[in-house]
Design an enzyme around this catalytic site. Structure first.
Site, PDB file in Angstrom:
ATOM      1  N   GLY A 110     -11.230  -8.208 -36.682  1.00  0.00           N
ATOM      2  CA  GLY A 110     -12.419  -7.537 -37.199  1.00  0.00           C
ATOM      3  C   GLY A 110     -13.567  -7.599 -36.212  1.00  0.00           C
ATOM      4  O   GLY A 110     -13.387  -7.452 -35.002  1.00  0.00           O
ATOM      5  N   GLY A 149      -1.693  10.001  -5.941  1.00  0.00           N
ATOM      6  CA  GLY A 149      -1.244   8.879  -6.749  1.00  0.00           C
ATOM      7  C   GLY A 149       0.245   8.949  -7.034  1.00  0.00           C
ATOM      8  O   GLY A 149       1.058   8.260  -6.415  1.00  0.00           O
ATOM      9  N   ARG A 187      -8.320 -17.519 -41.094  1.00  0.00           N
ATOM     10  CA  ARG A 187      -9.415 -16.718 -41.640  1.00  0.00           C
ATOM     11  C   ARG A 187      -9.189 -16.467 -43.136  1.00  0.00           C
ATOM     12  O   ARG A 187      -8.119 -15.990 -43.533  1.00  0.00           O
ATOM     13  CB  ARG A 187      -9.494 -15.386 -40.894  1.00  0.00           C
ATOM     14  CG  ARG A 187     -10.458 -14.362 -41.458  1.00  0.00           C
ATOM     15  CD  ARG A 187     -11.901 -14.765 -41.266  1.00  0.00           C
ATOM     16  NE  ARG A 187     -12.782 -13.626 -41.507  1.00  0.00           N
ATOM     17  CZ  ARG A 187     -14.087 -13.719 -41.657  1.00  0.00           C
ATOM     18  NH1 ARG A 187     -14.673 -14.910 -41.579  1.00  0.00           N
ATOM     19  NH2 ARG A 187     -14.822 -12.650 -41.872  1.00  0.00           N
ATOM     20  N   GLU A 245       1.856   1.035 -11.152  1.00  0.00           N
ATOM     21  CA  GLU A 245       3.262   1.172 -10.742  1.00  0.00           C
ATOM     22  C   GLU A 245       3.967   2.307 -11.487  1.00  0.00           C
ATOM     23  O   GLU A 245       5.137   2.185 -11.886  1.00  0.00           O
ATOM     24  CB  GLU A 245       4.008  -0.157 -10.894  1.00  0.00           C
ATOM     25  CG  GLU A 245       3.437  -1.231  -9.978  1.00  0.00           C
ATOM     26  CD  GLU A 245       4.337  -2.429  -9.823  1.00  0.00           C
ATOM     27  OE1 GLU A 245       5.578  -2.254  -9.799  1.00  0.00           O
ATOM     28  OE2 GLU A 245       3.808  -3.540  -9.698  1.00  0.00           O
ATOM     29  N   ASN A 290      -5.886  10.892  -3.266  1.00  0.00           N
ATOM     30  CA  ASN A 290      -5.490  12.202  -3.808  1.00  0.00           C
ATOM     31  C   ASN A 290      -3.982  12.354  -3.986  1.00  0.00           C
ATOM     32  O   ASN A 290      -3.502  13.441  -4.288  1.00  0.00           O
ATOM     33  CB  ASN A 290      -6.009  13.321  -2.899  1.00  0.00           C
ATOM     34  CG  ASN A 290      -7.519  13.376  -2.864  1.00  0.00           C
ATOM     35  OD1 ASN A 290      -8.169  13.420  -3.898  1.00  0.00           O
ATOM     36  ND2 ASN A 290      -8.087  13.337  -1.663  1.00  0.00           N
ATOM     37  N   GLY A 313       0.792  -1.228   0.000  1.00  0.00           N
ATOM     38  CA  GLY A 313       0.000   0.000   0.000  1.00  0.00           C
ATOM     39  C   GLY A 313       0.820   1.272   0.000  1.00  0.00           C
ATOM     40  O   GLY A 313       1.428   1.631   1.021  1.00  0.00           O
TER      41      GLY A 313
END
Length: 380
Positions: free
Chosen positions: A339, A131, A268, A363, A129, A124
């Site tokens: 697609g 970051g 495809r 990070e 507010n 942690g």
């Protein structure tokens, strides 16, 4: 640098690949849709040594190098970015912080549980507010006798609700003052420590991201990691290694999207031929292959410096920045190659597309990586 992977690295990669295909791939979309955090998978990875790849054997870990660690994260992320993210956070942040800065008593107490998967770890630093502005964090730790009292909230924490133990960086000095933060080990179950809001995310949905809340949470001084005031310095060093983790995670996602694109382009058919034969498709594949190779070389360079104990802030930031942006570009092109099918959940590339974006944020954002790189370049 020796660019030839060792036999050990290849063996670790193969065993991890086999595990991912058997235990993760069949359930990827189920976990993604339900946002289930599959704790049982991490217990199984612990039995293989994947929860303590870098932890020495004396502490119950696998005792491997960063080369094997990068291979592990890549192979898991090729199948599921969410599981790769959680595995990286557990290994490089929580476990890595204790391994680098814990004393012997702390290592012996916590690392065997983390390295074997008995316990899950969290780390942690980030707050609502603050970051990228970590020096201005609001979570505080105040000394009270032989304890510290923690108050505040951490956000965007991988395993914020489910972790058994967390390394928490709290402010122990004035805002923006030098050496104003200290790191602590906080066990789940201690009064005043709880999990908060779980985030509803665009991607990486099977990796738990939640708040950690501290309300007059008393931590014994014996759970302090390193010296008073060294928390932010420690965090920067932990993040250097963590950026290699995110580079590996991004590489895995990019390779997964690329390999799916190769297979689809061969299978495809349009206008009576495989779409791989059209330049519009083949040139995208060429760009993918080139950019992935460049990102991998940057990541291996950072690994090499890390293993030799040399400064690598610039190189790890370069690897993280470039690999994460490559993951976004490759997965975007993969959706284009598929697609309309690429826009559905019946094919894997839409998940690579969603998962890849976090790599440019977690990070340290791409912008923060540029600041780190520029600072190191100018310093030289």
């Amino acid at each position: 640098m020796n660019f030839q992977t060792s036999e050990l690295t290849d063996q670790v990669a193969q065993s991890t690949r086999d595990f991912a295909l058997q235990h993760i791939k069949p359930y990827v979309m189920e976990w993604d849709e339900s946002q289930e955090f599959p704790m049982h998978v991490f217990k199984e990875m612990g039995k293989l040594g994947l929860m303590g790849v870098l932890v020495p054997e004396k502490y119950g870990g696998a005792g491997l190098t960063y080369y094997e660690y990068v291979a592990v994260i890549q192979e898991i992320a090729k199948v599921c970015g969410s599981i790769g993210l959680s595995l990286a956070a557990h290994n490089s942040l929580c476990t890595g912080h204790m391994l680098s800065f814990g004393n012997e008593e702390q290592r012996m107490k916590y690392l065997p549980k983390l390295a074997t998967g008995e316990w899950l770890g969290a780390w942690g630093l980030t707050e609502p507010n603050t970051g990228s502005d970590a020096a201005n964090m609001k979570t505080t730790a105040v000394k009270d006798g032989d304890h510290w009292v923690l108050n505040g909230t951490k956000c965007w924490i991988t395993h914020g609700k489910s972790a058994d133990v967390a390394v928490v960086i709290a402010r122990t000095g004035e805002p923006r003052a030098k050496n104003n933060a200290t790191a602590f080990i906080v066990e789940r179950g201690i009064p005043g420590f709880s999990g908060g809001k779980k985030e509803n995310k665009l991607g990486m949905r099977a990796s738990e991201t939640a708040e950690m809340i501290f309300d007059n949470c008393r931590i014994p001084d014996s759970n302090r990691l390193g010296n008073y005031g060294d928390g932010f310095k420690q965090s920067l060093k932990v993040l250097d290694g963590g950026r290699i983790s995110i580079a590996a995670l991004a590489l895995g996602i990019a390779k997964g999207a690329y390999e799916a694109s190769i297979q689809y382009a061969k299978e495809r058919h349009q206008f009576d031929q495989a779409i791989a034969s059209f330049q519009g498709i083949s040139f995208k594949l060429a760009d993918m292959a080139t950019e992935i190779a460049a990102a991998e070389l940057l990541t291996l360079q950072a690994c090499d410096l890390k293993m030799r104990g040399e400064p690598m802030s610039k190189e790890s930031a370069m690897a993280k920045y470039f690999a994460s942006e490559v993951a976004v570009k490759v997965s975007t092109d993969a959706v284009q190659i598929f697609g309309g099918y690429g826009y559905t959940k019946d094919f894997p590339v839409e998940k690579y597309y969603r998962d890849s974006k976090l790599c440019t944020i977690g990070e340290g954002t791409s912008e923060i990586q540029k600041i780190v790189i520029a600072r190191e370049v100018l310093r030289a």
